[in-house]
Motif scaffolding. Structure first.
Motif, mmCIF file in Angstrom:
data_model
loop_
_atom_site.group_PDB
_atom_site.id
_atom_site.type_symbol
_atom_site.label_atom_id
_atom_site.label_comp_id
_atom_site.label_asym_id
_atom_site.label_seq_id
_atom_site.Cartn_x
_atom_site.Cartn_y
_atom_site.Cartn_z
ATOM 1 N N LEU A 42 152.764 7.152 72.815
ATOM 2 C CA LEU A 42 152.674 6.409 71.316
ATOM 3 C C LEU A 42 152.635 7.753 70.477
ATOM 4 N N GLU A 43 151.846 8.724 70.731
ATOM 5 C CA GLU A 43 152.080 9.815 69.781
ATOM 6 C C GLU A 43 153.466 10.635 69.648
ATOM 7 N N ALA A 44 154.025 11.094 70.780
ATOM 8 C CA ALA A 44 155.293 11.687 70.736
ATOM 9 C C ALA A 44 156.729 10.885 70.404
ATOM 10 N N ILE A 45 156.498 9.711 71.147
ATOM 11 C CA ILE A 45 157.875 9.123 70.843
ATOM 12 C C ILE A 45 157.714 8.217 69.780
ATOM 13 N N LYS A 46 156.644 7.391 69.731
ATOM 14 C CA LYS A 46 156.441 6.348 68.588
ATOM 15 C C LYS A 46 156.027 6.822 67.308
ATOM 16 N N LYS A 47 155.503 8.021 67.405
ATOM 17 C CA LYS A 47 154.660 8.667 65.970
ATOM 18 C C LYS A 47 153.750 7.605 65.631
ATOM 19 N N ASP A 48 153.034 6.939 66.469
ATOM 20 C CA ASP A 48 151.943 5.939 65.957
ATOM 21 C C ASP A 48 150.640 6.587 66.082
ATOM 22 N N TYR A 49 150.061 7.518 65.369
ATOM 23 C CA TYR A 49 148.916 8.068 65.917
ATOM 24 C C TYR A 49 147.729 7.399 65.627
ATOM 25 N N ASP A 50 147.625 6.258 65.008
ATOM 26 C CA ASP A 50 146.578 5.332 64.889
ATOM 27 C C ASP A 50 146.454 4.641 66.409
ATOM 28 N N LYS A 51 147.503 3.984 66.978
ATOM 29 C CA LYS A 51 147.287 3.457 68.349
ATOM 30 C C LYS A 51 147.189 4.315 69.274
ATOM 31 N N ALA A 52 147.780 5.694 69.307
ATOM 32 C CA ALA A 52 147.584 6.546 70.330
ATOM 33 C C ALA A 52 146.180 6.949 70.302
ATOM 34 N N GLY A 53 145.603 7.404 69.116
ATOM 35 C CA GLY A 53 144.038 7.589 69.049
ATOM 36 C C GLY A 53 143.161 6.627 69.496
ATOM 37 N N LYS A 54 143.525 5.300 69.370
ATOM 38 C CA LYS A 54 142.704 4.137 69.930
ATOM 39 C C LYS A 54 142.714 4.129 71.402
ATOM 40 N N VAL A 55 143.926 4.435 72.050
ATOM 41 C CA VAL A 55 144.119 4.578 73.391
ATOM 42 C C VAL A 55 143.388 5.732 73.967
ATOM 43 N N TYR A 56 143.674 6.930 73.337
ATOM 44 C CA TYR A 56 142.883 8.157 73.828
ATOM 45 C C TYR A 56 141.219 8.035 73.740
ATOM 46 N N LYS A 57 140.852 7.353 72.705
ATOM 47 C CA LYS A 57 139.404 7.019 72.698
ATOM 48 C C LYS A 57 138.786 6.236 73.714
ATOM 49 N N SER A 58 139.638 5.231 73.929
ATOM 50 C CA SER A 58 139.362 4.141 75.053
ATOM 51 C C SER A 58 139.009 4.848 76.372
ATOM 52 N N ASN A 59 140.095 5.477 76.670
ATOM 53 C CA ASN A 59 140.259 6.228 77.854
ATOM 54 C C ASN A 59 139.288 7.293 78.063
ATOM 55 N N CYS A 60 138.764 7.854 77.031
ATOM 56 C CA CYS A 60 137.682 8.926 77.124
ATOM 57 C C CYS A 60 136.188 8.101 77.267
ATOM 58 N N VAL A 61 136.016 7.097 76.608
ATOM 59 C CA VAL A 61 134.639 6.210 76.492
ATOM 60 C C VAL A 61 134.567 5.400 77.746
ATOM 61 N N GLU A 83 141.098 8.651 58.008
ATOM 62 C CA GLU A 83 141.401 8.915 56.505
ATOM 63 C C GLU A 83 140.921 10.599 56.198
ATOM 64 N N LYS A 84 140.071 10.988 57.088
ATOM 65 C CA LYS A 84 139.768 12.515 57.035
ATOM 66 C C LYS A 84 139.246 13.076 58.293
ATOM 67 N N ALA A 85 138.981 14.637 58.257
ATOM 68 C CA ALA A 85 138.517 14.974 59.601
ATOM 69 C C ALA A 85 137.027 14.673 59.674
ATOM 70 N N ASP A 86 136.429 14.795 60.830
ATOM 71 C CA ASP A 86 135.172 14.551 61.009
ATOM 72 C C ASP A 86 134.613 15.542 62.339
ATOM 73 N N LEU A 87 134.206 16.620 61.939
ATOM 74 C CA LEU A 87 133.925 17.646 62.969
ATOM 75 C C LEU A 87 132.601 17.276 64.010
ATOM 76 N N VAL A 88 131.672 16.334 63.233
ATOM 77 C CA VAL A 88 130.637 15.851 64.139
ATOM 78 C C VAL A 88 131.200 15.201 65.147
ATOM 79 N N GLU A 89 131.952 14.148 64.747
ATOM 80 C CA GLU A 89 132.655 13.255 65.615
ATOM 81 C C GLU A 89 133.491 13.971 66.619
ATOM 82 N N ALA A 90 134.301 15.056 66.427
ATOM 83 C CA ALA A 90 134.872 15.716 67.245
ATOM 84 C C ALA A 90 134.020 16.456 68.293
ATOM 85 N N LEU A 91 133.176 17.119 67.771
ATOM 86 C CA LEU A 91 132.364 17.817 68.727
ATOM 87 C C LEU A 91 131.842 16.710 69.958
ATOM 88 N N ASN A 92 131.306 15.473 69.539
ATOM 89 C CA ASN A 92 131.182 14.371 70.560
ATOM 90 C C ASN A 92 132.138 14.199 71.411
#
Length: 250
Positions: A42-61, A83-92
């Protein structure tokens, strides 16, 4: 079905089938490795970062897949798909990824916790950050070993504002969380070099030349200098190949 990847329509069909295969493996078979591949797709081929992020997040959690924690952590770090970077969330996410055995996540958690500057919104915690970096280095992350070496070269002051790189005498009197220790610096630099970090190899060469943290040895200094040069050439060649890849239609 055989595909002729020289034909545009066949390439498109192949890519679509790949997406279908990854979705099935992730959502139906619930395979974390395939979910991560779906995120990459989704990230590299479809360039759909929103969906890619959701997949990564679900796979992590949900599936505790460390590489996906590292990915969604990086998304949070730079604000990709949000919308913007979140370093605290990133650290988590980096801390989760480290817990699940991903050395790159340990590296990022350690760097965030030891970082300083006006844009760093994470509370500085050098001992905790050091432990993350050490864990990453122990899992053979060359950048973590190089970073640790640098910490021991200069020392890590308790109050960064007290440290003056141009006044070594003054720096002797300030309080440090990690004191300068050239033997430790050499140990970490040598490991980073052995793992392929050209900057660490250059540092090891200089340490042998000066006798910093190790007994002076001109032959070893030359050996590591040559190793640093060969790694630099290999790095430049790789960059050139990536740049030229596909330009001639091959």
């Amino acid at each position: 079905m055989a595909f002729d990847l020289k034909q545009e329509e066949d390439v498109k069909q192949y890519i679509e089938n790949l997406g279908i295969e990854y979705r099935f493996g992730c959502y139906k078979e619930k395979k974390p490795e395939v979910c991560h591949l779906l995120g990459d797709y989704l990230e590299a081929i479809k360039k759909d970062y929103d969906k890619a992020g959701k997949v990564y997040k679900s796979n992590c959690v949900d599936y505790k897949f460390g590489k996906s924690c590292l990915k969604i952590g990086n998304y949070s770090l730079v604000g990709r798909g949000k919308e913007k970077a979140d370093l605290v969330e990133a650290l988590n996410y980096f801390e989760k990824g480290c817990e699940y055995g991903e050395p790159g996540a340990c590296l990022h958690a350690g760097m965030l916790l030891t970082a300083t500057g006006p844009n760093v919104k994470v509370k500085r915690d050098v001992p905790k950050g050091y432990n993350y970096l050490k864990k990453s280095c122990e899992q053979n992350d060359e950048m973590a070993c190089h970073y640790l070496s640098g910490m021991y070269m200069t020392g890590v002051p308790k109050n960064v504002a007290d440290y003056n790189p141009h006044n070594p005498e003054k720096n002797k009197n300030i309080e440090y969380l990690i004191k300068s220790d050239m033997k430790q610096a050499f140990t970490f630099a040598k490991k980073a070099c052995e793992l392929g970090n050209m900057y660490a190899c250059a540092n090891v060469s200089m340490m042998y030349k000066k006798g910093d943290g190790v007994e002076k040895n001109v032959d070893e200094s030359k050996k590591f200098f040559q190793l640093a040069q060969s790694l630099q050439k290999a790095h430049e060649t790789t960059k050139e190949l990536k740049f030229q890849q596909g330009l001639d239609g091959k």
